[in-house]
Design an enzyme around this catalytic site. Structure first.
Site, PDB file in Angstrom:
ATOM      1  N   LYS B 106     -27.993 -13.543 -10.492  1.00 18.98           N
ATOM      2  CA  LYS B 106     -26.888 -12.996 -11.283  1.00 18.98           C
ATOM      3  C   LYS B 106     -25.641 -13.744 -10.855  1.00 18.98           C
ATOM      4  CE  LYS B 106     -23.939  -8.963 -11.885  1.00 18.98           C
ATOM      5  NZ  LYS B 106     -23.694  -7.533 -11.569  1.00 18.98           N
ATOM      6  N   GLY B 167     -17.053  -1.226 -12.141  1.00 21.22           N
ATOM      7  CA  GLY B 167     -16.774   0.008 -11.408  1.00 21.22           C
ATOM      8  C   GLY B 167     -15.816   0.958 -12.084  1.00 21.22           C
ATOM      9  N   ALA B 193     -21.675  -4.012 -16.342  1.00 20.94           N
ATOM     10  CA  ALA B 193     -20.406  -3.545 -15.767  1.00 20.94           C
ATOM     11  C   ALA B 193     -19.595  -2.709 -16.739  1.00 20.94           C
ATOM     12  CB  ALA B 193     -19.555  -4.714 -15.273  1.00 20.94           C
ATOM     13  N   GLY B 194     -19.002  -1.679 -16.185  1.00 22.52           N
ATOM     14  CA  GLY B 194     -18.043  -0.871 -16.922  1.00 22.52           C
ATOM     15  C   GLY B 194     -18.609   0.346 -17.620  1.00 22.52           C
ATOM     16  N   ASN B 215     -24.615   0.272 -11.948  1.00 24.61           N
ATOM     17  CA  ASN B 215     -24.642   0.601 -10.529  1.00 24.61           C
ATOM     18  C   ASN B 215     -23.804   1.848 -10.264  1.00 24.61           C
ATOM     19  OD1 ASN B 215     -24.598  -1.355  -7.480  1.00 24.61           O
ATOM     20  ND2 ASN B 215     -24.377   0.818  -7.679  1.00 24.61           N
ATOM     21  N   THR B 216     -22.484   1.675 -10.379  1.00 22.29           N
ATOM     22  CA  THR B 216     -21.578   2.741  -9.949  1.00 22.29           C
ATOM     23  C   THR B 216     -21.786   4.043 -10.725  1.00 22.29           C
ATOM     24  OG1 THR B 216     -19.997   0.995  -9.438  1.00 22.29           O
ATOM     25  CG2 THR B 216     -19.149   3.238  -9.478  1.00 22.29           C
TER      26      THR B 216
END
Lengths: 70, 268
Positions: B106, B167, B193-194, B215-216
């Site tokens: 990545k 995040g 992301a996001g 992830n987050t």
């Protein structure tokens, strides 16, 4: 700096080795546990070449290991 | 009933197939145990991981994480998080290939530390050099159409545009750009992301994105394991909806119950 010691940075921490030392010596000094990988002066050095890779004064050695990531 | 991607509709990246359209990050969980349960609940196609300097007590954490990865038995997608130059990214990728024994990478090349926005000017060069070195590159990028096209031009067989900065959990902040990107490019695309809610994931999958990377949103949920399952279900629902083909929205009401034979009806 005396030429009886070889100053290097391992993960940005100053260390001294003896002239003629290799990356294998630096790895042993650092005491890192596998798995890890190494780079010298921002160039990757394969594991198979540690013992042949002779270090120079002020080389910057990075030893990095797995960690969580996103 | 299964929450896994049906085998007839696998995710294909660089010629390899995956029976899940969810890629899961491994950072910021309350504990390794919770991470492992989230993995088991969501059955991701890949797990992202990173590399950092090994120091003192950090060695034990690294060993613990390494053992967790082996226990999870999910393909690992190493990242180049934190790299600010092309050479840093390439060297990190080479180190990751040796440690994780994989050609997948990545590619993260950060151009701004505050927003973690990719370095859009140098990303194609980094991707090109990594592809020439034999890597299967999944570049983390903005939703800029021309940039993504350039990444495809240099050999990327998939791209990973952001929905919002890493995040933030804001969800798609520029739906028009993401939908345009999906319409213009034919390669597999993963929203990375996001995303903050399962509905965000479902939305981009309905638009035709091939997968999402999270992830987050999972790790910082009050119940990460339950949230991991919610995201897995949302990804599958969005994919099924895309494959089913949505109706065209109408401006005026259309009765769904037949009008003919309506009781008590009489002509005015």
């Amino acid at each position: 700096m005396s030429d009886t010691v070889l100053p290097v940075l391992i993960n940005q921490v100053p260390h001294t080795l003896t002239p003629g030392a290799t990356l294998a010596d630096a790895v042993a000094l650092a005491g890192v546990q596998p798995p890890f990988a190494a780079a010298v002066n921002l160039q990757f050095v394969p594991r198979s070449q540690y013992a042949q890779h002779v270090l120079n004064a002020h080389d910057q050695i990075e030893l990095i290991a797995p960690i969580t990531g996103g | 009933m299964t929450t896994h991607t049906p085998h007839a509709d696998p995710l294909t990246l660089y010629g390899e197939t995956f029976h899940s359209r969810l890629l899961l990050g491994t950072s910021r969980y309350p504990s390794p145990s919770v991470l492992l349960q989230a993995i088991e609940r969501s059955q991701p196609a890949m797990l992202t991981a990173s590399l950092r300097r090994q120091t003192g007590s950090g060695g034990e954490a690294s060993q613990s994480f390494w053992n967790l990865l082996r226990q999870a038995k999910v393909p690992v997608l190493p990242n180049t998080a934190g790299c600010h130059s092309v050479q840093e990214a390439i060297t990190t990728a080479e180190m990751a290939r040796e440690v994780f024994e994989t050609d997948w990478i990545k590619l993260e090349l950060i151009g701004d530390d505050y927003t973690l926005q990719p370095d859009t000017l140098h990303l194609p060069e980094a991707a090109s050099r990594l592809i020439q070195a034999g890597f299967k590159v999944l570049p983390y990028t903005t939703d800029d159409l021309v940039l993504c096209q350039r990444l495809v031009d240099v050999g990327c067989q998939a791209v990973m545009p952001w929905a919002a900065p890493i995040g933030t959990g804001k969800g798609p902040i520029n739906p028009h750009a993401l939908r345009t990107l999906r319409e213009r490019l034919d390669v597999p695309m993963i929203v990375d992301a996001g995303l903050g809610l399962p509905s965000h994931a479902c939305q981009v999958m309905e638009w035709g994105y091939d997968a999402v990377l999270l992830n987050t949103a999972v790790a910082l949920a009050q119940d990460p394991v339950r949230m991991a399952g919610a995201f897995a279900d949302a990804v599958n629902a969005g994919r099924a909806a895309f494959c089913a083909g949505a109706m065209q929205a109408q401006d005026s009401a259309q009765p769904s119950t037949p009008v003919l034979g309506t009781p008590f009806w009489h002509q005015a």
